[in-house]
Design a protein around this motif. Structure first.
Motif, short mmCIF file in Angstrom:
data_model
loop_
_atom_site.label_atom_id
_atom_site.label_comp_id
_atom_site.label_asym_id
_atom_site.label_seq_id
_atom_site.Cartn_x
_atom_site.Cartn_y
_atom_site.Cartn_z
N GLY A 1 0.78 -1.23 0.00
CA GLY A 1 0.00 0.00 0.00
C GLY A 1 0.81 1.28 0.00
O GLY A 1 0.25 2.38 -0.07
N SER B 1 -3.81 10.73 1.11
CA SER B 1 -4.02 9.58 1.98
C SER B 1 -3.45 8.31 1.36
O SER B 1 -3.36 8.19 0.14
CB SER B 1 -5.52 9.36 2.22
OG SER B 1 -6.12 10.46 2.87
N ARG C 1 -3.41 3.88 2.45
CA ARG C 1 -3.80 2.83 3.37
C ARG C 1 -2.79 1.69 3.26
O ARG C 1 -2.69 1.04 2.23
CB ARG C 1 -5.19 2.30 3.04
CG ARG C 1 -5.74 1.33 4.08
CD ARG C 1 -6.98 0.63 3.57
NE ARG C 1 -7.75 -0.01 4.62
CZ ARG C 1 -8.58 -1.03 4.38
NH1 ARG C 1 -8.73 -1.49 3.15
NH2 ARG C 1 -9.25 -1.57 5.38
N SER D 1 -1.35 -1.98 4.37
CA SER D 1 -1.85 -3.25 4.86
C SER D 1 -0.68 -4.13 5.29
O SER D 1 0.39 -4.08 4.70
CB SER D 1 -2.65 -3.97 3.77
OG SER D 1 -3.80 -3.23 3.41
N PHE E 1 -3.79 9.39 11.59
CA PHE E 1 -3.68 7.96 11.28
C PHE E 1 -4.66 7.16 12.14
O PHE E 1 -4.92 7.51 13.30
CB PHE E 1 -2.27 7.45 11.58
CG PHE E 1 -1.20 7.95 10.65
CD1 PHE E 1 -1.41 8.99 9.77
CD2 PHE E 1 0.06 7.36 10.68
CE1 PHE E 1 -0.41 9.45 8.92
CE2 PHE E 1 1.08 7.78 9.85
CZ PHE E 1 0.85 8.84 8.98
N THR E 2 -5.18 6.10 11.56
CA THR E 2 -5.96 5.14 12.33
C THR E 2 -5.45 3.74 12.04
O THR E 2 -4.86 3.49 10.97
CB THR E 2 -7.46 5.23 12.01
OG1 THR E 2 -7.66 4.98 10.61
CG2 THR E 2 -8.04 6.58 12.36
N HIS F 1 -4.50 -2.91 9.09
CA HIS F 1 -4.42 -1.76 8.21
C HIS F 1 -3.98 -0.51 8.97
O HIS F 1 -4.35 -0.34 10.14
CB HIS F 1 -5.78 -1.48 7.58
CG HIS F 1 -6.30 -2.61 6.75
ND1 HIS F 1 -5.75 -2.97 5.54
CD2 HIS F 1 -7.33 -3.47 6.97
CE1 HIS F 1 -6.41 -4.00 5.05
NE2 HIS F 1 -7.38 -4.32 5.90
N GLN G 1 -4.46 3.36 8.20
CA GLN G 1 -5.01 4.41 7.34
C GLN G 1 -4.31 5.72 7.66
O GLN G 1 -4.35 6.17 8.81
CB GLN G 1 -6.52 4.54 7.57
CG GLN G 1 -7.18 5.63 6.75
CD GLN G 1 -7.18 5.34 5.26
OE1 GLN G 1 -7.46 4.21 4.84
NE2 GLN G 1 -6.88 6.34 4.45
N ASN H 1 -4.11 9.63 6.76
CA ASN H 1 -4.73 10.79 6.14
C ASN H 1 -3.92 12.04 6.46
O ASN H 1 -3.13 12.05 7.41
CB ASN H 1 -6.15 10.96 6.66
CG ASN H 1 -7.04 9.78 6.34
OD1 ASN H 1 -6.90 9.13 5.30
ND2 ASN H 1 -7.97 9.47 7.24
#
Length: 120
Positions: free
Chosen positions: A8, A17, A19, A21, A68-69, A80, A82, A84
């Motif tokens: 990713g 953004s 993502r 993985s 980030f999450t 994952h 994520q 942003n």
């Protein structure tokens, strides 16, 4: 054999953004905390985020909080990250690792890394 594979990464403009993985195999993801780390050549590796084995505990470096999450799907053996609101200073090689816990635990198994480049 424990194996973690990141994917990713790529090139993105500032504010964009991505993502990431982390696909794991060779072990049951349920029992492991998964951490994301990053490293820039010539600098120390930095912890970015971590999610506990149950998913109930997550933590983030101050530099990425609110942007980030992290999530995990144990059924799919995948975690994952994520990302942003990316900034040029987020540019690094990102690694995922399997560990004992997110509170200073030992991370013994690592992926090969994926490059994230954020242009200004």
């Amino acid at each position: 054999q424990l194996q973690l594979v990141e994917s990713g990464g790529g090139l993105v403009q500032s504010g964009g953004s991505l993502r990431l993985s982390c696909a794991v195999s060779g072990f049951t993801l349920d029992y492991y905390a998964i951490g994301w780390f990053r490293q820039v050549p010539g600098k120390a590796r930095e912890g970015v985020s971590c999610i506990s084995s149950s998913g109930g505990i997550t933590n983030f470096a101050d530099s990425v909080k609110g942007r980030f999450t992290i999530s995990r799907d144990n059924a799919k053996n995948t975690v994952h990250l994520q990302m942003n609101g990316l900034k040029p200073e987020d540019t690094a090689v990102y690694y995922c690792a399997a560990g004992t816990n997110c509170r200073g635990g030992l991370f013994a198994s690592w992926g090969q890394g994926t490059q994230v480049t954020v242009s200004s």
